[in-house]
Design a protein around this motif. Structure first.
Motif, short mmCIF file in Angstrom:
data_model
loop_
_atom_site.label_atom_id
_atom_site.label_comp_id
_atom_site.label_asym_id
_atom_site.label_seq_id
_atom_site.Cartn_x
_atom_site.Cartn_y
_atom_site.Cartn_z
N LYS A 167 0.81 -1.24 0.00
CA LYS A 167 0.00 0.00 0.00
C LYS A 167 0.84 1.28 0.00
N LYS A 168 2.14 1.18 -0.20
CA LYS A 168 2.97 2.36 -0.28
C LYS A 168 2.63 3.10 -1.58
N ARG A 169 2.62 4.44 -1.50
CA ARG A 169 2.21 5.24 -2.65
C ARG A 169 3.39 5.98 -3.28
N PHE A 170 3.26 6.24 -4.61
CA PHE A 170 4.34 6.88 -5.35
C PHE A 170 3.77 7.95 -6.28
N ALA A 171 4.61 8.92 -6.59
CA ALA A 171 4.19 10.02 -7.47
C ALA A 171 4.24 9.64 -8.94
N HIS A 172 5.10 8.68 -9.29
CA HIS A 172 5.28 8.30 -10.69
C HIS A 172 5.16 6.79 -10.87
N PRO A 173 4.62 6.35 -11.99
CA PRO A 173 4.49 4.90 -12.23
C PRO A 173 5.83 4.19 -12.30
N SER A 174 6.87 4.87 -12.79
CA SER A 174 8.19 4.24 -12.86
C SER A 174 8.73 3.94 -11.47
N SER A 175 8.43 4.82 -10.51
CA SER A 175 8.86 4.58 -9.12
C SER A 175 8.13 3.38 -8.54
N LEU A 176 6.87 3.23 -8.89
CA LEU A 176 6.09 2.08 -8.42
C LEU A 176 6.65 0.78 -9.00
N ARG A 177 7.01 0.81 -10.29
CA ARG A 177 7.56 -0.40 -10.92
C ARG A 177 8.88 -0.81 -10.27
N SER A 178 9.73 0.18 -9.98
CA SER A 178 11.01 -0.12 -9.31
C SER A 178 10.76 -0.70 -7.92
N HIS A 179 9.79 -0.14 -7.21
CA HIS A 179 9.47 -0.62 -5.86
C HIS A 179 8.91 -2.04 -5.88
N ALA A 180 8.10 -2.34 -6.90
CA ALA A 180 7.45 -3.66 -6.98
C ALA A 180 8.48 -4.79 -7.00
N SER A 181 9.67 -4.53 -7.54
CA SER A 181 10.71 -5.56 -7.60
C SER A 181 11.22 -5.92 -6.21
N SER A 182 11.03 -5.03 -5.22
CA SER A 182 11.49 -5.32 -3.85
C SER A 182 10.68 -6.43 -3.21
N HIS A 183 9.49 -6.69 -3.72
CA HIS A 183 8.63 -7.76 -3.20
C HIS A 183 8.91 -9.09 -3.89
N SER A 184 9.86 -9.10 -4.77
CA SER A 184 10.16 -10.31 -5.53
C SER A 184 11.65 -10.65 -5.41
N ASP A 185 11.96 -11.94 -5.53
CA ASP A 185 13.35 -12.38 -5.51
C ASP A 185 13.96 -12.39 -6.92
N GLU A 186 13.17 -12.04 -7.86
CA GLU A 186 13.63 -12.06 -9.25
C GLU A 186 14.65 -10.95 -9.49
N ARG A 187 15.72 -11.29 -10.18
CA ARG A 187 16.77 -10.32 -10.52
C ARG A 187 17.02 -10.42 -12.03
#
Length: 381
Positions: free
Chosen positions: A302-322
Motif C-alpha cells: 500500500k505504499k504510494r508513489f508520485a510516478h508509475p516508474s517509481s512504483l515499478r522499481s518498488h514492486a521488484s522489492s517484493h520479488s526475488d527475481e533479478r
C-alpha cells in the motif's frame, strides 16, 4: 391544304407548369384551320422527331430549330438539369425533408443513395484499398482524401497562420480553432466541442462501452478515431512529416511535440513555479512535487508513489527475481539503476577527493565523503 402540321412553339405560357407549351401551328389561336384543333397531330409529329418549329409572336412568325435536348431549371438556385426526374430529385435538397431513415442508428437522409452509402458504415466491408500503403476504406471519398496525403497535396491555405491542408473540410475545422467556436455541448459534463460528431464520440467516454475494435489485434476503443490511431502501430503508417528534418510520425500530436525540439518552445508552464516543459505529461509529473500527490499505490504494501516508474522499481522489492545481470560477472540485479551502480566495480577509473587523498570507485561515494568530512567545502565547490 395539305394536312402537314409543322410543330410550332407559341409564346403562350402554361401558368401551372411555368413552361412553354409545344403545339401545332394550326392550333395557335391566330392560325386555326377549319376551326379544328390539331394538337393530336402535333403530338404525333413530336414523337416522330419532327424538329422544325415556329415561334409566333403577335406581329411576326420566326422559325427556329427546336432544342435537341430540353433542359429544366431550378427556380431556387437556377441550376439546370437534362431530365425532369433529375430536377425532382434535386428539389429535395431545398425542401429539407429527410425521408430515408437508417434502421440501425435512425439517422435520416434526403436521398435513398445517401442512405445506401451510409449503410456501409455499419458493415465490416472496406472495398476501397490504397495501392500505396494497402490501407482499406469503406468509402471511395475517404480513399481519395487519403491518397492526397501520399501525394503531399495541400491546396487549402489558412489566411491567418498560413498552414496548409489537404481538404476544404480540414481547413474549415482549422479555422474554427482560431475562432474557438464550440457550439456543441455534452449534456452530461457540459464540455463543449466544435463539431456535433465530436459530442457523440465524447459521450461514449462516460460509459464503459468500447464498440470500435482494432482490425489487427482486436483491442477495443471508445471512438473510431482512437481505433484508427492505434491501427497505425500495426500498419507502420506515418502520415505526419516534419518539414525541418523530415522525420515522420504516426500521430499529429507526436509531430507537434517534436517541433518544439526545433523551436526550443516549452509551451506547458507550471502554475506554481513557472517552469516550462515541452510535454504536458512532464508538466503534470512535475506538479506533483508541489501538490504532494501520489496516485500510484503498491498493491502489496500500500505504499504510494508520485510516478508509475517509481512504483515499478518498488514492486521488484517484493520479488526475488533479478532480471538484470551484469555482463562482466553475471551478478543479477532487480533494477537497471542498481546494475548501473554496480558497473564501476569492474572499471579501473577512480574518483579522488579534491581535499584529501581518498579515492573512490563511484562519484556518489565522493559526494557522501564530502558531506561527512568536508562539509565546509561543499558550498564553495
Amino acid at each position: 391544304m395539305k394536312k402537314e402540321n409543322i410543330l410550332q412553339v407559341c409564346k403562350e405560357t402554361d401558368t401551372d407548369k411555368g413552361q412553354e407549351r409545344i403545339h401545332s401551328k394550326s392550333d395557335c389561336s391566330n392560325n386555326e384551320v377549319n376551326g379544328t384543333s390539331n394538337l393530336a397531330a402535333a403530338s404525333s409529329q413530336e414523337r416522330l422527331g419532327i424538329s422544325n418549329v415556329c415561334k409566333e409572336t403577335d406581329d411576326s412568325n420566326v422559325t427556329d430549330q427546336v432544342r435537341s435536348k430540353e433542359t429544366f431549371q431550378c427556380d431556387i438556385c437556377f441550376k439546370t438539369f437534362a431530365h425532369k426526374c433529375t430536377i425532382k430529385s434535386h428539389m429535395v435538397v431545398h425542401c429539407g425533408r429527410k425521408t430515408f431513415k437508417c434502421g440501425i442508428c435512425n439517422k435520416r437522409f434526403k436521398r435513398k443513395s445517401s442512405l445506401k452509402t451510409h449503410m456501409i458504415v455499419h458493415s465490416d466491408e472496406r472495398p476501397h484499398k490504397c495501392d500505396i500503403c494497402e490501407k482499406t476504406f469503406k468509402l471511395k471519398y475517404t480513399l481519395d482524401k487519403h491518397l492526397s496525403i501520399h501525394r503531399g497535396e495541400k491546396f487549402h491555405k489558412c489566411d491567418i497562420c498560413e498552414k496548409r491542408h489537404n481538404s476544404a473540410s480540414n481547413l474549415k475545422k482549422h479555422l474554427m480553432m482560431h475562432a474557438d467556436i464550440r457550439r456543441f455541448a455534452c449534456d452530461i459534463c457540459h464540455k463543449r466541442f466544435r463539431e456535433k460528431k465530436d459530442v457523440a464520440a465524447h459521450k461514449i467516454t462516460h460509459t464503459k462501452e468500447k464498440p470500435f475494435p482494432c482490425r489487427f489485434c482486436g483491442k477495443r476503443f471508445n471512438s473510431p478515431a482512437s481505433a484508427e490511431k492505434h491501427e497505425r502501430i500495426h500498419t507502420g503508417e506515418k502520415r505526419f512529416k516534419c518539414d525541418v528534418c523530415e522525420r515522420s510520425f504516426t500521430q499529429s500530436g507526436g509531430l507537434k511535440n517534436h517541433m518544439t525540439l526545433h523551436t526550443g518552445e516549452k509551451p506547458f508552464k507550471c502554475d506554481n513555479c513557472g517552469k516550462g516543459f515541452r510535454y504536458q505529461s512532464d508538466m503534470k509529473k512535475h506538479s506533483r512535487i508541489h501538490t504532494g500527490e501520489k496516485p500510484f499505490e503498491c498493491k502489496i504494501c500500500k505504499k504510494r508513489f508520485a510516478h508509475p516508474s517509481s512504483l515499478r522499481s518498488h514492486a521488484s522489492s517484493h520479488s526475488d527475481e533479478r532480471p538484470h545481470p551484469c555482463s562482466v560477472c553475471g551478478k543479477g540485479f532487480k533494477s537497471t539503476s542498481n546494475l548501473a551502480n554496480h558497473y564501476p566495480v569492474h572499471s579501473k577509473r577512480r574518483f579522488k577527493c579534491d581535499y584529501c587523498d581518498k579515492v573512490y570507485k563511484r562519484t556518489m561515494q565522493v559526494k557522501n565523503h564530502m558531506k561527512k568530512h568536508h562539509p565546509d567545502k561543499i558550498d564553495t565547490k
